[in-house]
Design an enzyme around this catalytic site. Structure first.
Site, PDB file in Angstrom:
ATOM      1  N   LYS A 176      -8.073  -3.750   8.528  1.00 52.41           N
ATOM      2  CA  LYS A 176      -8.416  -2.570   7.724  1.00 52.41           C
ATOM      3  C   LYS A 176      -9.708  -1.930   8.198  1.00 52.41           C
ATOM      4  O   LYS A 176      -9.872  -0.722   8.063  1.00 52.41           O
ATOM      5  CB  LYS A 176      -8.492  -2.929   6.247  1.00 52.41           C
ATOM      6  CG  LYS A 176      -7.121  -3.168   5.640  1.00 52.41           C
ATOM      7  CD  LYS A 176      -7.134  -3.030   4.136  1.00 52.41           C
ATOM      8  CE  LYS A 176      -5.751  -3.242   3.568  1.00 52.41           C
ATOM      9  NZ  LYS A 176      -5.736  -3.252   2.101  1.00 52.41           N
TER      10      LYS A 176
ATOM     11  N   LYS B 231       6.332  -3.855   9.562  1.00 50.93           N
ATOM     12  CA  LYS B 231       6.703  -3.988   8.155  1.00 50.93           C
ATOM     13  C   LYS B 231       6.741  -2.611   7.485  1.00 50.93           C
ATOM     14  O   LYS B 231       5.912  -1.760   7.784  1.00 50.93           O
ATOM     15  CB  LYS B 231       5.654  -4.879   7.477  1.00 50.93           C
ATOM     16  CG  LYS B 231       5.973  -5.267   6.054  1.00 50.93           C
ATOM     17  CD  LYS B 231       4.930  -6.265   5.546  1.00 50.93           C
ATOM     18  CE  LYS B 231       4.800  -6.189   4.035  1.00 50.93           C
ATOM     19  NZ  LYS B 231       3.769  -7.087   3.513  1.00 50.93           N
TER      20      LYS B 231
ATOM     21  N   LYS C 290       4.019   1.251   2.192  1.00 53.73           N
ATOM     22  CA  LYS C 290       3.970   2.412   1.297  1.00 53.73           C
ATOM     23  C   LYS C 290       3.029   3.477   1.813  1.00 53.73           C
ATOM     24  O   LYS C 290       3.135   4.632   1.436  1.00 53.73           O
ATOM     25  CB  LYS C 290       3.589   1.991  -0.126  1.00 53.73           C
ATOM     26  CG  LYS C 290       2.205   1.377  -0.266  1.00 53.73           C
ATOM     27  CD  LYS C 290       1.894   0.978  -1.705  1.00 53.73           C
ATOM     28  CE  LYS C 290       0.613   0.155  -1.727  1.00 53.73           C
ATOM     29  NZ  LYS C 290       0.641  -1.017  -2.525  1.00 53.73           N
TER      30      LYS C 290
END
Ligand code: TRP
Length: 346
Positions: free
Chosen positions: A114, A196, A199
């Site tokens: 991140k 993966k 969202k």
């Protein structure tokens, strides 16, 4: 009745929930409700570790609550709540932060990823994210924590912190175990099937949202990336078609061999048309129930208020014990005048 084992889990309201949240989290949570004492939260404190637009965060928090319910979380049986409604989460985070080494947070794979993704906003909250997660879990004395494989490292840290606290201050926390969902739970991107499904993927066509309309589903499945060959067969070296087969399995409950036998050499177009139909039927009741619940905002607020009350009851008990063990002076009971504090001068 014997005490049931306690479960805690949560999802961040940082986007719309996908079919991957259903297979990887929600459907397992629903199945655990009967046999466990369950706490399911909406992790809004975690969500602000990356920038969120305030009004959107508020809406998504309600969206997420409605989707938990639409997928089958029973608010009578389980405790459904918003993380920021229970101040003990942040309070315990501070105590645990003072037991955590910088290096322990620095090592976290998710933090490393991140910080690269959000290069211009590598804030202290993002760094401390796993400590907040440890607080979430330990406050409820959870026995089991359903998480995706990507969260296992955070759970390992949680266990270490619990053991460390217990060692310094005396037995206080239960040591939680991870509960990793069964295989087939991981849904991949429709556009890059080696990644993966996420969202927050900027490419809308890569993601199947639980609230997608039949037209959305048709379009996304039609555009889904497949592999060379035309056989409908599950093979790891053909991740595109493998992912679509898994989705067909999720939507219909049919086994992989059954699906292969059904479609075999029928061709991609036929299979995709059947898959879109199956997904539309599968998601229809979830979407309808979601729309119904989402329209009744007062009812949602009431449910969340009741959830916060039940969550706090358990959390406050743990925090009180922690404060005592740490050596904080017993806090006075305060009464407030009700005076309004303004941010304006004069
Ligand atoms: N970090 C989790 C995720 O992104 C969400 C989460 C926050 C969580 N607190 C938790 C999951 C506590 C399990 C337990 O998936």
């Amino acid at each position: 009745m014997a005490q049931r084992p306690v479960i805690l889990s949560g999802i961040q309201p940082s986007g719309k929930l996908t079919i991957g949240h259903y297979t990887g989290a929600l459907r397992n949570w629903v199945a655990l409700q009967d046999s466990h004492e369950c706490y399911f939260m909406i992790a809004d404190l975690h969500a602000i570790t990356v920038r969120q637009e305030p009004e959107q965060l508020r809406q998504r928090t309600l969206d997420t609550a409605a989707l938990y319910l639409a997928c089958g979380i029973d608010p009578q049986q389980s405790v459904l709540f918003v993380q920021s409604h229970v101040p003990e989460h942040t309070q315990l985070t501070w105590v645990l932060a003072c037991l955590t080494g910088m290096g322990e947070c620095q090592r976290m794979t998710q933090f490393k990823e991140k910080s690269l993704q959000h290069r211009h906003n590598v804030n202290v909250g993002l760094f401390a994210y796993p400590i907040l997660m440890a607080a979430d879990i330990l406050l409820y004395q959870a026995d089991l924590v359903p998480v995706g494989a990507d969260q296992k490292q955070h759970l390992e840290l949680t266990r270490n912190l619990a053991e460390r606290f217990n060692y310094y201050y005396g037995e206080t926390f239960r040591i939680p175990e991870p509960y990793i969902p069964p295989l087939g739970a991981k849904i991949m991107s429709l556009q890059e099937p080696t990644k993966k499904m996420s969202k927050s993927d900027p490419n809308e066509n890569a993601v199947l949202f639980l609230t997608d309309t039949p037209e959305d589903i048709q379009r996304k499945i039609r555009k889904a990336v497949t592999d060379s060959g035309r056989e409908i067969r599950y093979e790891e070296q053909r991740p595109g078609i493998a992912n679509l087969i898994v989705l067909y399995h999720v939507a219909t409950g049919k086994s992989i061999p059954e699906i292969e036998a059904e479609f075999g050499s029928a061709g991609y177009a036929t299979f995709k048309a059947a898959l879109a139909e199956a997904l539309i039927e599968f998601l229809r009741p979830i979407r309808e129930e979601y729309l119904r619940l989402r329209a009744a905002e007062d009812h949602l607020h009431n449910l969340l208020a009741e959830g916060a009350r039940r969550a706090r009851e358990r959390a406050a008990h743990t925090l009180q014990l922690v404060y005592e063990r740490v050596g904080f002076l017993k806090a006075p009971v305060l009464e407030f005048s009700g005076a309004v504090v303004s941010n304006q001068r004069g």
